[in-house]
Design an enzyme around this catalytic site. Structure first.
Site, mmCIF file in Angstrom:
data_model
loop_
_atom_site.group_PDB
_atom_site.id
_atom_site.type_symbol
_atom_site.label_atom_id
_atom_site.label_comp_id
_atom_site.label_asym_id
_atom_site.label_seq_id
_atom_site.Cartn_x
_atom_site.Cartn_y
_atom_site.Cartn_z
ATOM 1 N N LYS A 1 66.482 -10.760 33.756
ATOM 2 C CA LYS A 1 66.227 -11.802 34.752
ATOM 3 C C LYS A 1 65.650 -13.016 34.045
ATOM 4 O O LYS A 1 64.608 -12.936 33.385
ATOM 5 C CB LYS A 1 65.253 -11.281 35.817
ATOM 6 C CG LYS A 1 64.883 -12.325 36.858
ATOM 7 C CD LYS A 1 64.028 -11.731 37.962
ATOM 8 C CE LYS A 1 63.556 -12.826 38.909
ATOM 9 N NZ LYS A 1 62.712 -12.309 39.985
ATOM 10 N N LYS B 1 70.744 -11.668 36.073
ATOM 11 C CA LYS B 1 70.405 -12.635 37.114
ATOM 12 C C LYS B 1 69.851 -13.902 36.497
ATOM 13 O O LYS B 1 68.988 -13.798 35.627
ATOM 14 C CB LYS B 1 69.342 -12.013 38.030
ATOM 15 C CG LYS B 1 68.835 -12.922 39.112
ATOM 16 C CD LYS B 1 67.709 -12.278 39.852
ATOM 17 C CE LYS B 1 67.133 -13.313 40.801
ATOM 18 N NZ LYS B 1 65.894 -12.908 41.386
#
Ligand code: PBG
Length: 328
Positions: free
Chosen positions: A198, A251
């Site tokens: 992330k 992400k």
């Protein structure tokens, strides 16, 4: 024989719609989509999120109806984010059985048992400072002190019936800590999706309005990854797999297609999710609202690109629309 006749004729396979369909190398199915929603306590609440046209903060009753409608078009996975009643420095409401995520999970599993409920496990929506973990007096995010709080939140989601818990705080060891507490509490079957790689991203901007989770000081760069990093993403994913993640994630998606590709090649298993985040959604929405691009075309092109890069599952605010478009 003239030499022109020896040319390769790649256009032959593009000539008609049926040939293009038959020859399609990448396909997208509604079973590969997960729909993120924002839930709050109360009833009859459906507050539009300005920065994310078409998305709402919803009370549990409204959210269940919304998911029911999406389920009719084939959507069978949702990701829940909660807007709590109160915030404090340690995010104590994150583990509260009476909070919105837990209440929505219970009602969804009761009314729509075939829908897979994924819950976001983090503290940023629940802390008054907006960071994803506990903050020390000198302003640092304390990794190890945060782990038991994330694990307690995950256990409360499992108790409510969550099928998959998804820690997004980017604390080292969060997957292992949650797995251990789930098992100890009798939730060996609850699956775990790591937000493994992330990145600290400006594309989360609209989400922070939606979830009321903007940090009140500093930023998330000491725990989320820098966009300069690719090898480090592989280490993050490897760590999550070693700690027991059933799914891994990259992400955001669109600015990180190379990471998705690399992860899918290096880790054929476990399944790889990609999060088509709020800013990626809102950018298309805003341009389409101005008449600058075609929303359906741009959204489907983006989703196909994420799939083509190697994602097995795409988390996207376009999920209900995409289900509808795929059906046509
Ligand atoms: C919270 C979390 C964020 C997103 C998912 N979980 C925001 C953040 O880290 O700041 C972003 C999702 C989106 O932008 O759609 N830990």
């Amino acid at each position: 024989m003239s030499s022109e006749l020896e040319f390769t004729r790649l256009r032959h396979l593009r000539e008609t719609a049926d040939i293009r369909r038959n020859n399609a190398e990448t396909s997208l199915s509604v079973s590969e989509l997960a729909y993120p929603i924002f839930v709050t306590l109360g009833s009859g609440i459906q507050r539009p999120i300005d920065a994310m046209p078409g998305q709402f903060q919803m009370s549990v009753d409204v959210a269940v109806k919304q998911v029911e409608a999406a389920h009719k078009t084939g959507i069978d996975k949702v990701l829940l984010f909660g807007l709590p009643q109160h915030k404090d420095s340690v995010g104590s409401s994150a583990k509260d059985a009476g909070e919105a995520v837990q209440a929505a999970t219970r009602q969804l599993k009761r009314e729509l048992p075939d829908v897979t409920v994924i819950t976001d496990v983090c503290l940023c929506e629940y802390t008054d400072h907006g960071h994803c973990g506990i903050v020390t007096p000198d302003g640092e995010v304390d990794n190890d002190a945060t782990l038991p709080l994330l694990a307690a939140a995950a256990v409360s989601h499992a108790e409510a019936g969550a099928d998959i818990v998804a820690p997004s705080a980017m604390m080292d060891g969060q997957v292992a800590a949650i797995r251990a507490d789930l098992n100890e509490s009798g939730f060996e079957k609850t699956r775990l999706m790591g937000y493994s790689a992330k990145y600290a991203s400006s594309f989360y901007g609209p989400f922070r309005e939606a979830a009321g989770s903007a940090p009140q000081f500093g930023d998330r760069r000491s725990y989320q990854m820098s966009s300069t990093q690719s090898d480090e993403a592989m280490l993050e994913i490897e760590a999550d797999i070693a700690e027991g993640a059933d799914y891994i994630m990259v992400k955001p998606a669109l600015a990180y297609l190379d990471i998705i590709r690399r992860a899918s090649e290096r880790f054929p298993e476990p399944p790889l999710a990609a999060y088509n985040v709020s800013g990626e959604y809102s950018a298309i929405k805003a341009a389409a609202a101005n008449g600058w691009l075609d929303e359906r075309g741009a959204a489907m092109e983006a989703l196909i690109a994420i799939k083509r890069a190697g994602a097995d599952l795409i988390i996207t605010y376009f999920a209900p629309d995409a289900a509808h478009w795929l059906d046509q």
